[in-house]
Design a protein around this motif. Structure first.
Motif, PDB file in Angstrom:
ATOM      1  N   ALA A 280      41.582  49.528  49.571  1.00  0.00           N
ATOM      2  CA  ALA A 280      40.509  48.537  49.446  1.00  0.00           C
ATOM      3  C   ALA A 280      40.231  48.229  47.979  1.00  0.00           C
ATOM      4  O   ALA A 280      40.014  47.075  47.598  1.00  0.00           O
ATOM      5  CB  ALA A 280      39.247  49.049  50.137  1.00  0.00           C
ATOM      6  N   GLN A 281      40.253  49.264  47.142  1.00  0.00           N
ATOM      7  CA  GLN A 281      40.038  49.050  45.709  1.00  0.00           C
ATOM      8  C   GLN A 281      41.155  48.193  45.115  1.00  0.00           C
ATOM      9  O   GLN A 281      40.905  47.291  44.303  1.00  0.00           O
ATOM     10  CB  GLN A 281      39.971  50.387  44.970  1.00  0.00           C
ATOM     11  CG  GLN A 281      39.729  50.232  43.467  1.00  0.00           C
ATOM     12  CD  GLN A 281      39.735  51.573  42.738  1.00  0.00           C
ATOM     13  OE1 GLN A 281      39.823  52.628  43.369  1.00  0.00           O
ATOM     14  NE2 GLN A 281      39.641  51.520  41.418  1.00  0.00           N
ATOM     15  N   ALA A 282      42.387  48.446  45.527  1.00  0.00           N
ATOM     16  CA  ALA A 282      43.503  47.655  45.026  1.00  0.00           C
ATOM     17  C   ALA A 282      43.360  46.194  45.423  1.00  0.00           C
ATOM     18  O   ALA A 282      43.648  45.280  44.637  1.00  0.00           O
ATOM     19  CB  ALA A 282      44.820  48.220  45.567  1.00  0.00           C
ATOM     20  N   THR A 283      42.894  45.957  46.636  1.00  0.00           N
ATOM     21  CA  THR A 283      42.686  44.584  47.093  1.00  0.00           C
ATOM     22  C   THR A 283      41.605  43.897  46.278  1.00  0.00           C
ATOM     23  O   THR A 283      41.732  42.730  45.904  1.00  0.00           O
ATOM     24  CB  THR A 283      42.312  44.576  48.587  1.00  0.00           C
ATOM     25  OG1 THR A 283      43.369  45.179  49.331  1.00  0.00           O
ATOM     26  CG2 THR A 283      42.090  43.159  49.089  1.00  0.00           C
ATOM     27  N   VAL A 284      40.515  44.615  45.986  1.00  0.00           N
ATOM     28  CA  VAL A 284      39.444  44.067  45.161  1.00  0.00           C
ATOM     29  C   VAL A 284      39.955  43.776  43.747  1.00  0.00           C
ATOM     30  O   VAL A 284      39.658  42.727  43.166  1.00  0.00           O
ATOM     31  CB  VAL A 284      38.242  45.036  45.128  1.00  0.00           C
ATOM     32  CG1 VAL A 284      37.304  44.700  43.968  1.00  0.00           C
ATOM     33  CG2 VAL A 284      37.479  44.963  46.444  1.00  0.00           C
TER      34      VAL A 284
END
Length: 362
Positions: A280-284
């Protein structure tokens, strides 16, 4: 003819190889060559040969079975697997379509599942290649795989029939992930070609500057905001009660500048919440700013097809109306075309550098 001379004397040879052993079967007479190196993907190649050439023997040259290696000035620069052949009887040409060695692993499955907990990702890769090399594989060398300090957990049952190519891509596509490519090399010059899996840090190379109308022509720039998100959810495996594991990450700074926009990613084989939070952090991170996507063609004779490999960084200086920037970009694709006269043209596709340092848009 088997060889072509490029605009600055670059000489190309195309080899038909035994895919299992890497042994050279024949030099192919070519009418045109194009090949791409693509970030964390197989890449492609297209080669034209005369339809009635002795080397165009369907009993020997066969899609799915034959290997293809492109050699420039005596050194292999691209290697992979011939997957298609298209005969134009009227024109008298046979067009071979190939994908890089990674395409082999798209057809390899963890038929017995795989369980590894908190293992250095380099060791995971070595174990996977050893597993598939031992069972009717293509002999991918792993001597260039070095420890990264990042540890991963992978748990797949045999019923999931996990695809090896997908597993490698997902391992790369994480916070503290890596870039990868397959590099052909001579085992025995002109006799046998090997290939190795090479992983590199997302920190990339030192940055070189390309200037529009000086060292290149910036032919196109796209601006894309579809990946922008203020909140990302990553859903994982079913916990057994109908609920799924979920990882969440927010970009509070971006939320002050735009209305809420949510992205949801699904990772059905991920069984740890912390891994999902990382995704999720990578997507953000990938959705923190609109993506500028330039394409440029290098001026002839100044660079070769391996001078910029996917994952390298370049600064592009352009001033053409709406397109006005001096920014750093990551190379996502390097495409080389060699025509029947031997003229070489090299095109780069780029994307925002920050997306590749610590982010995964998938």
């Amino acid at each position: 003819m088997a060889e072509q001379v490029g605009v600055m004397g670059a000489k190309y040879t195309v080899l038909h190889t035994n895919l299992k052993t890497g042994s050279v079967v024949a030099r192919l007479p070519v009418t045109g060559i194009s090949f791409t190196h693509t970030l964390n993907a197989a890449g492609t190649a297209t080669v034209g040969i005369p339809l009635f050439a002795p080397e165009a023997d369907p009993a020997v040259l066969s899609p799915g079975i034959s290997g293809l290696v492109i050699v420039r000035d005596g050194a292999p620069v691209w290697g992979g697997i011939i997957w298609t052949a298209s005969a134009d009887i009227a024109a008298g040409t046979l067009t071979l379509g190939a994908s890089g060695y990674h395409s082999h692993y798209k057809g390899r499955i963890f038929v017995n599942g795989w369980t590894a907990r908190t293992v250095e990702q380099a060791d995971l890769l070595k174990a996977w290649f050893a597993y598939f090399n031992a069972d009717n594989g293509i002999g991918t060398a792993t001597d260039a795989i070095k420890p990264t300090g990042a540890k991963r957990t992978t748990v797949w049952t045999r019923y999931e029939l996990k695809n090896a190519g997908e597993a490698i891509e997902e391992l790369a596509d994480n916070i503290n992930g890596f870039n990868f490519r397959y590099v052909p090399y001579w085992v025995t010059p002109n006799v046998k070609v090997g290939h190795r899996f090479v992983m590199t840090s997302r920190s990339g190379s030192s940055t070189r500057t390309l200037t529009h109308r000086v060292t290149c022509d910036v032919t196109r720039v796209g601006y894309d905001s579809t990946a922008l998100c203020t909140v990302a959810y990553a859903t994982g495996a079913d916990k057994g009660n109908g609920e799924k594991l979920v990882g969440i990450f927010e970009n509070t700074e971006l939320a002050t500048r735009m209305p809420e926009r949510v992205t949801v990613g699904t990772y059905q084989d991920v069984k740890e919440t912390q891994t999902l939070i990382g995704k999720a952090q990578a997507t953000v991170n990938a959705g923190s700013a609109p993506a500028a996507i330039p394409e440029l063609t290098l001026y002839p004779g100044q660079y070769g097809p391996l001078d910029f490999v996917p994952g390298d960084y370049v600064a592009v200086d352009a001033d053409a109306g709406y397109v006005a920037f001096l920014d750093e970009f990551a190379v996502t694709e390097c495409a080389t075309t060699v025509d029947v006269n031997g003229t070489e043209s090299i095109r780069l596709a780029l994307a925002n550098k920050e997306l590749f340092i610590n982010a995964n848009p998938s």
